[in-house]
Scaffold this active site. Structure first.
Site, short mmCIF file in Angstrom:
data_model
loop_
_atom_site.label_atom_id
_atom_site.label_comp_id
_atom_site.label_asym_id
_atom_site.label_seq_id
_atom_site.Cartn_x
_atom_site.Cartn_y
_atom_site.Cartn_z
N ASP A 1 47.48 14.31 87.43
CA ASP A 1 46.71 15.33 86.70
C ASP A 1 47.27 15.56 85.31
O ASP A 1 48.48 15.77 85.15
CB ASP A 1 46.74 16.66 87.47
CG ASP A 1 45.98 16.57 88.77
OD1 ASP A 1 44.75 16.71 88.75
OD2 ASP A 1 46.64 16.33 89.82
N HIS B 1 38.91 36.45 53.70
CA HIS B 1 38.96 37.70 52.93
C HIS B 1 38.29 38.88 53.64
O HIS B 1 38.37 40.01 53.17
CB HIS B 1 38.31 37.48 51.55
CG HIS B 1 39.16 36.62 50.66
ND1 HIS B 1 39.98 37.14 49.70
CD2 HIS B 1 39.35 35.29 50.64
CE1 HIS B 1 40.61 36.15 49.09
NE2 HIS B 1 40.25 35.00 49.65
N ASP C 1 36.04 47.03 56.13
CA ASP C 1 36.36 46.31 54.89
C ASP C 1 37.60 45.47 55.13
O ASP C 1 38.60 45.97 55.64
CB ASP C 1 36.64 47.34 53.78
CG ASP C 1 36.27 46.82 52.41
OD1 ASP C 1 36.18 45.60 52.24
OD2 ASP C 1 36.06 47.66 51.51
N ARG D 1 32.28 29.96 45.13
CA ARG D 1 31.97 29.94 43.69
C ARG D 1 33.18 29.53 42.88
O ARG D 1 34.31 29.89 43.20
CB ARG D 1 31.54 31.34 43.24
CG ARG D 1 30.12 31.71 43.61
CD ARG D 1 29.08 30.89 42.88
NE ARG D 1 29.07 31.14 41.44
CZ ARG D 1 28.32 32.06 40.84
NH1 ARG D 1 27.54 32.83 41.55
NH2 ARG D 1 28.37 32.19 39.53
N GLY E 1 38.33 37.96 38.17
CA GLY E 1 38.52 38.63 39.47
C GLY E 1 39.93 38.43 40.01
O GLY E 1 40.72 37.64 39.48
C1 GDG Z 1 35.97 41.07 49.56
C2 GDG Z 1 36.22 41.86 50.85
C3 GDG Z 1 38.57 42.23 50.09
C4 GDG Z 1 33.70 46.31 41.33
N1 GDG Z 1 32.77 46.80 40.52
C5 GDG Z 1 33.00 46.35 39.28
C6 GDG Z 1 34.14 45.56 39.33
N2 GDG Z 1 34.56 45.55 40.61
C7 GDG Z 1 35.72 44.83 41.12
C8 GDG Z 1 36.79 45.78 41.60
C9 GDG Z 1 37.51 44.94 42.63
C10 GDG Z 1 36.41 44.02 43.17
O1 GDG Z 1 35.35 44.08 42.24
C11 GDG Z 1 35.90 44.50 44.52
O2 GDG Z 1 36.81 44.15 45.49
P1 GDG Z 1 36.85 44.81 46.95
O3 GDG Z 1 38.08 44.36 47.61
O4 GDG Z 1 36.83 46.27 46.82
O5 GDG Z 1 35.53 44.36 47.71
P2 GDG Z 1 34.62 43.02 47.99
O6 GDG Z 1 33.86 42.61 46.81
O7 GDG Z 1 33.78 43.38 49.16
O8 GDG Z 1 35.64 41.84 48.40
C12 GDG Z 1 37.30 42.90 50.59
C13 GDG Z 1 38.28 41.30 48.93
O9 GDG Z 1 37.23 40.39 49.24
C14 GDG Z 1 39.51 40.50 48.53
O10 GDG Z 1 40.01 39.76 49.59
O11 GDG Z 1 39.45 43.24 49.64
O12 GDG Z 1 37.57 43.60 51.77
O13 GDG Z 1 35.03 42.48 51.30
O14 GDG Z 1 38.50 44.14 42.04
O15 GDG Z 1 37.58 46.16 40.52
N3 GDG Z 1 34.67 44.98 38.25
C15 GDG Z 1 34.05 45.18 37.07
N4 GDG Z 1 32.92 45.90 36.97
C16 GDG Z 1 32.37 46.50 38.02
O16 GDG Z 1 31.33 47.15 37.92
N5 GDG Z 1 34.57 44.63 35.97
#
Ligand code: GDG
Length: 733
Positions: free
Chosen positions: A510, A167, A382, A10, A30
């Site tokens: 070879d 990721h 994760d 994206r 993000g």
């Molecule tokens: C993949 C991998 C790896 C979440 N809810 C809201 C919101 N968020 C934001 C958080 C955080 C992000 O989204 C989630 O990041 P994570 O790392 O926890 O998880 P994945 O989406 O699964 O990401 C993961 C990542 O890629 C990076 O490489 O860490 O393991 O699975 O930043 O803050 N933000 C807002 N509202 C929400 O309701 N604004």
């Protein structure tokens, strides 16, 4: 000026079509967008990805408008149809790769049509990238949706530098090997010059699959792949620390107006002074361990009933991939569990779980982070988990406790959190109790260490380190290619060959004239090779000689009726003008002592075997497990060292073979006999093996020495493989 191209599924934009076809474009905030800011927004960068709107929703005029908005944001769109999204994104990416790479094998579909769509869409991305880049540019590809893209780009643009970052976890070989298109997927990734993972474990799993499935040579973290060295490393992704820290500071400022959510959280806190908040935030994804966490919370309330009415689990589950059946099932399961537990424990003044199924604005996220006493982040798998890191960054007073699953990549860096195994309810309960009773001093000392790391290694730093490493791969490649047999050298060689009066062509067999086979006896000369070699019989003033570690009998069998020269057994025997002559007088009595030792290695190392030659013994391990073979070769070398010195033997490390033979025999000594016999004015020597280095060393200065393959050598030039050798010989006919 060279460009930097970022590619992800994206684009970092949210585009929506409003009334009257007006467009609303909001940049994403993000982690990835932040990390890339320095290379994208400020630098000479372009971001390529899907806009979020399918081709079906765009007529010609709307598409123009969308594309011009995208261009303004220094992006380029890859057009995808609804079918593409269905099969490539929801299908292959999220129903095959996502579950498989997170060890959910029972959720993994291996649907061929989805795989074909994945290939097709990766090619669509490649077409846009190739159309955008020029030689010297750098491309950074992101994530599991685009694993085939690096090779697709490299095939068309070999002179761009390509980095890839995954990721999500890379699973262990035992999981990855179940994947039907495993070779193609790995080969796709190997189009990169640098491959990055969050943790060393993922890196090592990837390398293990490369070794076992593609059988490539891996030295430390470098893969030799044809004429390239590919670097693999771990780069744990960080967060925009200042952004979270400052937002929390501002939130804590009494002058800041409170949000509705904050007011609601405050009423809870006022209900009873000693009430505590346990926070969990994730996308509603089965990898995040949400139902398990709820059950563990129930277990905790039963194990420690004194916490009833005193703690509350505030759970934010952000809707995600709701078009995939497993996610719908997970939603139902979570709703039911929350309902059941709230029903079971609630009192007039207390509901144990507050459950939000929605996404919240950033400010509310900060409300949650700052209001909680404990963060309970317990994914079952994760890649990294940024929520854990964000929670730490918002603790401006350094209070609060992070309970983190060992299965999150972040646990490798955040040792001062309370780390738990998310499959153990006892771990959960003990950690929760410990967190809720932890003295403030200990909370602070732990938080301080956690913050120190995250403040230093931010997402910007992560991107910077990756780029630094990516640029450094160019230097590695330069060393590799400095001896490359390029067109200029080839033309000179052909000219010298043509004008020469007395030529010698000395060729290993070879790995030089034919590729390797699992069984050496299968590597017979083919029709094309015979006709290629026969051509030299007819050429005047040209002496062709095949020189090999193979035994005399095998060569006699294959080339008995040919007139060219042969040297066999590493230089024990030479055939000239159809007369065999022993160049060395050798003892063979040592063989009976060494054979049983090699036999014991064969017994203990499946996939290996002994080749018994007249003057040497060879232990072949081409089809053995590469990691086991590595251990066994070291062991065998140690065992042999004491034995060989007493018997005037030497141990040769060939290509996936260890050979024991008499010390005074080598290809260099044998080749020398040819060099001195005639006054050659053109000599060409080609060989791929370690044992061929003796020839390169013994060769006169004027000789063209060509190493087949790109490993360290004394030869003057390096050439890719048997195919290229044959092409060159063809040109000399
Ligand atoms: C993949 C991998 C790896 C979440 N809810 C809201 C919101 N968020 C934001 C958080 C955080 C992000 O989204 C989630 O990041 P994570 O790392 O926890 O998880 P994945 O989406 O699964 O990401 C993961 C990542 O890629 C990076 O490489 O860490 O393991 O699975 O930043 O803050 N933000 C807002 N509202 C929400 O309701 N604004």
């Amino acid at each position: 000026m060279n460009k930097t191209i970022i590619v992800s599924n994206r684009l970092p934009l949210q585009i929506s079509i409003e009334e009257n076809d007006e467009l609303k474009v909001v940049p994403s905030v993000g982690g990835l967008a932040t990390g890339m800011k320095s290379v994208h927004a400020d630098g000479n960068g372009i971001w390529i990805g899907w806009s979020g709107i399918t081709d079906e929703d765009l007529d010609e005029s709307l598409e123009k408008k969308v594309n011009s908005k995208i261009k303004e944001a220094k992006c380029r769109a890859v057009g995808l149809t609804e079918k593409d999204i269905e099969d490539y994104y929801l299908g292959f990416s999220n129903r095959t790769l996502w579950p498989l790479f997170h060890y959910f094998t029972e959720y993994t579909d291996f649907e061929k049509t989805h795989w074909e769509a994945y290939r097709r869409v990766n090619q669509k991305f490649a077409d846009v990238v190739v159309d955008t880049i020029e030689d010297g540019d750098t491309v950074w590809v992101h994530d599991y949706q685009l694993l085939l893209l690096p090779a697709m780009i490299k095939a068309q643009k070999p002179n761009v530098t390509i980095g890839f970052f995954l990721h999500i976890p890379f699973p262990s070989y035992e999981i990855f090997r179940t994947f039907p298109w495993r070779e193609e997927l790995l080969t796709g990734m190997l189009g990169s010059d640098l491959l990055g993972f969050h943790t060393y474990d993922y890196e090592r799993h990837f390398l293990s699959s490369v070794k076992r499935i593609l059988r490539l040579d891996v030295k430390f973290n470098e893969i030799s792949y044809y004429d390239r060295i590919i670097k693999v490393d771990s780069f744990p992704m960080g967060i925009d620390y200042e952004k979270f820290y400052n937002a929390a500071l501002q939130h804590n400022d009494p002058k800041t107006e409170k949000s509705e959510l904050q007011k609601r959280l405050d009423t809870h806190l006022n209900e009873k002074d000693d009430k505590k908040f346990i926070l969990s935030i994730d996308r509603l994804d089965y990898t995040k361990g949400i139902p398990n966490r709820i059950r563990a919370f129930e277990y905790f309330l039963n194990a420690y009933p004194e916490y009833k009415e005193k703690v509350r689990l505030v759970m934010l589950a952000v809707p995600s991939r709701s078009g995939v059946p497993q996610y719908q099932k997970l939603k139902r399961e979570t709703d039911e569990l929350v309902g059941r537990i709230n029903g079971q424990f609630s009192t007039v003044s207390w509901t144990p779980i507050w459950y939000f199924y929605r996404s919240l604005p950033f400010e509310n996220l900060i409300d949650l982070y700052t209001s909680s006493d404990v963060a309970l982040i317990t994914p079952v798998r994760d890649g990294m988990n940024l929520v854990a890191k964000e929670y730490v960054a918002t603790r401006t007073n350094q209070d609060g406790v992070l309970i983190l699953s060992e299965m999150a990549g972040a646990s490798k860096e955040l040792n001062d959190a309370l780390l738990i195994n998310p499959n153990s309810f006892d771990d959960f309960a003990t950690a929760l109790n410990r967190a809720l009773t932890m003295p403030l001093e200990e909370q602070k000392s732990r938080m301080k260490i956690l913050q120190k790391r995250l403040k230093r290694y931010t997402v910007e730093k992560w991107a910077e380190e990756f780029f630094k490493s990516l640029e450094a791969t160019n230097q590695v490649q330069e060393v590799v290619v400095s001896k490359k047999f390029n067109v200029t050298v080839e033309n000179q060689l052909i000219t010298d060959f043509k004008k020469a009066k007395n030529r010698l062509i000395l060729l290993d067999y070879d790995g030089t004239l034919v590729g390797f086979k699992d069984n050496p006896q299968d590597a017979k000369p083919d029709k094309e090779l015979y006709s290629l070699l026969d051509g030299f019989e007819e050429q005047e003033n040209t002496n062709l000689c095949l020189i090999s570690g193979r035994d005399k009998e095998t060569f006699e069998n294959w080339f008995g009726n040919k007139t060219y020269d042969l040297i066999t057994d590493h230089g024990v025997w030479m055939r000239q003008k159809n007369e065999w002559e022993a160049l060395e007088r050798l003892k063979t009595d040592w063989m009976e002592n060494i054979k049983p030792i090699l036999m014991s290695f064969v017994d203990r190392t499946p996939g290996t075997f002994i080749e018994i030659k007249k003057y040497s013994l060879a232990w072949h391990y081409r089809t053995a497990d590469p990691e086991l073979a590595q251990v066994r070769t070291m062991e065998l070398n140690t065992v042999l060292t004491s034995m060989v010195s007493n018997n005037e033997l030497s141990v040769l490390q060939g290509n996936k073979v260890i050979e024991i033979k008499s010390s005074n025999v080598n290809k260099g000594r044998a080749a020398n006999q040819l060099f001195v016999k005639n006054d050659y004015d053109f000599i060409l020597i080609m060989g791929d093996d370690w044992t061929d280095e003796y020839m390169f060393e013994a060769a006169p200065e004027m000789a063209y020495t060509l190493k087949v393959g790109y490993v360290k050598t004394k030869a003057k030039y390096q050439i890719k493989g048997p195919e290229k050798v044959r092409e060159l010989l063809q040109k000399l006919k």
